[in-house]
Enzyme design. Sequence first.
Site, PDB file in Angstrom:
ATOM      1  N   LYS A   1       1.198   4.175  -2.945  1.00  0.00           N
ATOM      2  CA  LYS A   1       0.899   5.581  -2.679  1.00  0.00           C
ATOM      3  C   LYS A   1       2.125   6.465  -2.917  1.00  0.00           C
ATOM      4  O   LYS A   1       1.999   7.620  -3.351  1.00  0.00           O
ATOM      5  CB  LYS A   1       0.391   5.750  -1.250  1.00  0.00           C
ATOM      6  CG  LYS A   1      -1.041   5.252  -1.058  1.00  0.00           C
ATOM      7  CD  LYS A   1      -2.023   6.031  -1.923  1.00  0.00           C
ATOM      8  CE  LYS A   1      -3.464   5.697  -1.625  1.00  0.00           C
ATOM      9  NZ  LYS A   1      -4.417   6.500  -2.432  1.00  0.00           N
TER      10      LYS A   1
ATOM     11  N   TYR B   1       0.836  -1.200   0.000  1.00  0.00           N
ATOM     12  CA  TYR B   1       0.000   0.000   0.000  1.00  0.00           C
ATOM     13  C   TYR B   1       0.871   1.250   0.000  1.00  0.00           C
ATOM     14  O   TYR B   1       0.680   2.168  -0.803  1.00  0.00           O
ATOM     15  CB  TYR B   1      -0.912  -0.001   1.224  1.00  0.00           C
ATOM     16  CG  TYR B   1      -1.693   1.287   1.381  1.00  0.00           C
ATOM     17  CD1 TYR B   1      -2.746   1.598   0.533  1.00  0.00           C
ATOM     18  CD2 TYR B   1      -1.356   2.196   2.390  1.00  0.00           C
ATOM     19  CE1 TYR B   1      -3.450   2.781   0.674  1.00  0.00           C
ATOM     20  CE2 TYR B   1      -2.059   3.378   2.538  1.00  0.00           C
ATOM     21  CZ  TYR B   1      -3.103   3.669   1.680  1.00  0.00           C
ATOM     22  OH  TYR B   1      -3.790   4.844   1.822  1.00  0.00           O
TER      23      TYR B   1
END
Length: 286
Positions: free
Chosen positions: A155, A151
């Site tokens: 990002k 994740y």
Amino acid sequence: MALSRRSVLITGCSAGGIGAALASVFQERGYHVFATARNPSKLPPNLSDAANVTSLTLDVLSSESIAAAVEGVKRETGGKLDILINNSGAGMCLPALDTPIEDGKRLFDLNLWAPLAMFQAFAPLLIEAKGCVVNNSSAGAYSPMALNSKYWISKAALAAASETWSHELQPLGVRTVTLITCAVKTEFFTKYQRDELPASSRYYGIRDFNYGISDGWLQAGAISSRQYATKVAKEIEKGSTGIVWAGTHALLFRFLCWLLPQSLFDMVVESVVPISAEMEKAKQKK
């Protein structure tokens, strides 16, 4: 008939999330809001019933769905879009060693490639309006916390990409904002289906600690999604460009990232997700 009021399209507007809060704030400020979700029935009632909100079905992983959304906006605005907010995204709470590569690729499809597909598709409307693209990244782009690496990496990639795209869009008259989002109180973790660690994992001994990361404790004491959305709307309306920090303790976190030596910053990160200490405790129990 084309609308004369300013317009904004926001992805991922299901009830209880950042997208829905952003849509509500912009609706209250008089914008025509295109509130999108894969399933529009999941939009909160205050958006579904508002006169200046158009609900659109939009799967950001589908080129056909994106194209249909573009046509829907064109019909309402006469071929312009003032603001595109790429908010859709997903998480994955697993160590890198236990993350299937194909699952990681699917996460990148949603968190990185979908925003690119969206601004490519809506570029003619944004250029016509001399508009603004907003890409919602995360403080995780700057803080490499363990057990959530795919994740954070996705990002971080979005943040870097957004800042790069800004240089390409500026000559076309389109402004770019890269949101670095710190903790915000949402319903994300109440809906999150955790990823299970395999019994063969080297981290299986701290599986409860790993699962705990996705139970919402990182949002403890966080500001509300409405407070966050109000801050973001103000930044967009005042003409901000580039990186904008928003969320709980955003200013403090920003300065810690920039001012602390790497060794001290690593200590701060480890204090939030103390994987080394947890591994040592598991080793002693064993």
